[in-house]
Design a protein around this motif. Structure first.
Motif, PDB file in Angstrom:
ATOM      1  N   ASP A 142      53.355  23.751 -33.963  1.00 37.85           N
ATOM      2  CA  ASP A 142      53.579  24.463 -32.711  1.00 37.85           C
ATOM      3  C   ASP A 142      52.647  23.870 -31.655  1.00 37.85           C
ATOM      4  O   ASP A 142      51.832  22.983 -31.934  1.00 37.85           O
ATOM      5  CB  ASP A 142      53.367  25.964 -32.874  1.00 37.85           C
ATOM      6  CG  ASP A 142      51.955  26.325 -33.349  1.00 37.85           C
ATOM      7  OD1 ASP A 142      51.001  25.588 -33.020  1.00 37.85           O
ATOM      8  OD2 ASP A 142      51.812  27.338 -34.059  1.00 37.85           O
ATOM      9  N   GLU A 143      52.756  24.349 -30.435  1.00 37.74           N
ATOM     10  CA  GLU A 143      52.019  23.752 -29.326  1.00 37.74           C
ATOM     11  C   GLU A 143      50.513  23.802 -29.535  1.00 37.74           C
ATOM     12  O   GLU A 143      49.797  22.812 -29.318  1.00 37.74           O
ATOM     13  CB  GLU A 143      52.381  24.469 -28.024  1.00 37.74           C
ATOM     14  CG  GLU A 143      51.746  23.853 -26.781  1.00 37.74           C
ATOM     15  CD  GLU A 143      52.209  24.529 -25.508  1.00 37.74           C
ATOM     16  OE1 GLU A 143      51.516  24.385 -24.479  1.00 37.74           O
ATOM     17  OE2 GLU A 143      53.268  25.201 -25.540  1.00 37.74           O
TER      18      GLU A 143
ATOM     19  N   GLU B 242      47.889  20.546 -30.297  1.00 38.98           N
ATOM     20  CA  GLU B 242      46.704  20.235 -29.501  1.00 38.98           C
ATOM     21  C   GLU B 242      45.458  20.197 -30.384  1.00 38.98           C
ATOM     22  O   GLU B 242      44.552  19.372 -30.159  1.00 38.98           O
ATOM     23  CB  GLU B 242      46.535  21.269 -28.392  1.00 38.98           C
ATOM     24  CG  GLU B 242      45.238  21.155 -27.590  1.00 38.98           C
ATOM     25  CD  GLU B 242      45.077  19.819 -26.882  1.00 38.98           C
ATOM     26  OE1 GLU B 242      43.944  19.508 -26.475  1.00 38.98           O
ATOM     27  OE2 GLU B 242      46.071  19.061 -26.758  1.00 38.98           O
TER      28      GLU B 242
END
Length: 227
Positions: A198-199, A203
């Motif tokens: 997921d985002e 990151e």
């Protein structure tokens, strides 16, 4: 100049690359280079095994000089920008037996990503400067994580430390090792990127790779005094 001729490079850019190559090789004859590989990463660099080597843009002299020392002689491709500077770099790396894929996040990014994935699928090694071609310095662009995520190839961070070097006043503080100095090549542990992220987790992995490659760096932009 058309985009096509810009990507291929002019004869002047190719000639400049050959001159730079000669200078790099002459400099290399005076240098002492030592490999540190505590995790046995060098053993992964076998022909037919796709891996993604990454190092900062300001080490573009140290990397080709030491390619065989840390990555062997397996077929390899490097990412170079679709610019005049990229054409010179293409000429240089080809002299060290490395093919070139031209593109960046701002120009031909999708085409370059496809070409890099094809190279990995064919069992080639890749060489990428993840803060290039224009920075910010020591900021790892997300494209390298996306490439590892979609290809399944591990990321292998390579760090170079110089006993003595000149630092140019360019965006990347380009480093030129001084004659008769030494370079130490540090191979860090490989980093695998899961295929589904997921985002926030993406990151987190990007920062992990960036932090690994930043180890030992003594001129991080955020540490510089504000003028």
């Amino acid at each position: 100049m058309s985009k096509g001729s810009d990507i291929r490079g002019t004869w002047k850019q190719r000639l400049a690359g050959k001159v730079v190559t000669v200078l790099i090789r002459l400099l290399g004859l005076t240098l002492r280079c030592r490999l540190e590989d505590p995790h046995g990463i060098r053993q992964l660099a076998q022909p037919g095994v796709p891996v993604i080597w990454i190092f900062w843009h300001n080490c573009l002299i140290a990397a080709p000089l030491n390619k065989v020392k840390f990555s062997g002689r397996a077929p390899a491709s490097a990412l170079a920008s679709a610019s005049k500077d990229g054409a010179v770099i293409e000429s240089v790396v080809s002299s060290f037996g490395v093919k070139t894929v031209r593109g960046s996040s701002s120009r031909r990014g999708v085409a370059a990503l496809i070409a890099l994935k094809k190279a990995l699928k064919a069992g080639e090694q890749l060489f990428v400067t993840p803060d290039g071609p224009r920075g910010p310095r020591y900021h790892l662009q997300p494209g390298i994580v996306k490439l590892a995520q979609s290809s399944g190839a591990p990321i292998l961070p390579v760090r170079f430390t110089f006993s003595s070097c000149w630092r140019l006043k360019s965006w990347d503080r380009f480093r030129i090792p001084k004659p008769f100095s030494s370079i130490t090549i540090h191979l860090d542990q490989k980093i695998d990127i899961p295929s589904k992220l997921d985002e926030n987790t993406f990151e987190s992995h990007r920062r992990k790779v960036e932090d690994t490659l930043r180890q030992g760096v003594d001129d991080l932009p955020e540490q510089e005094p504000v003028s």
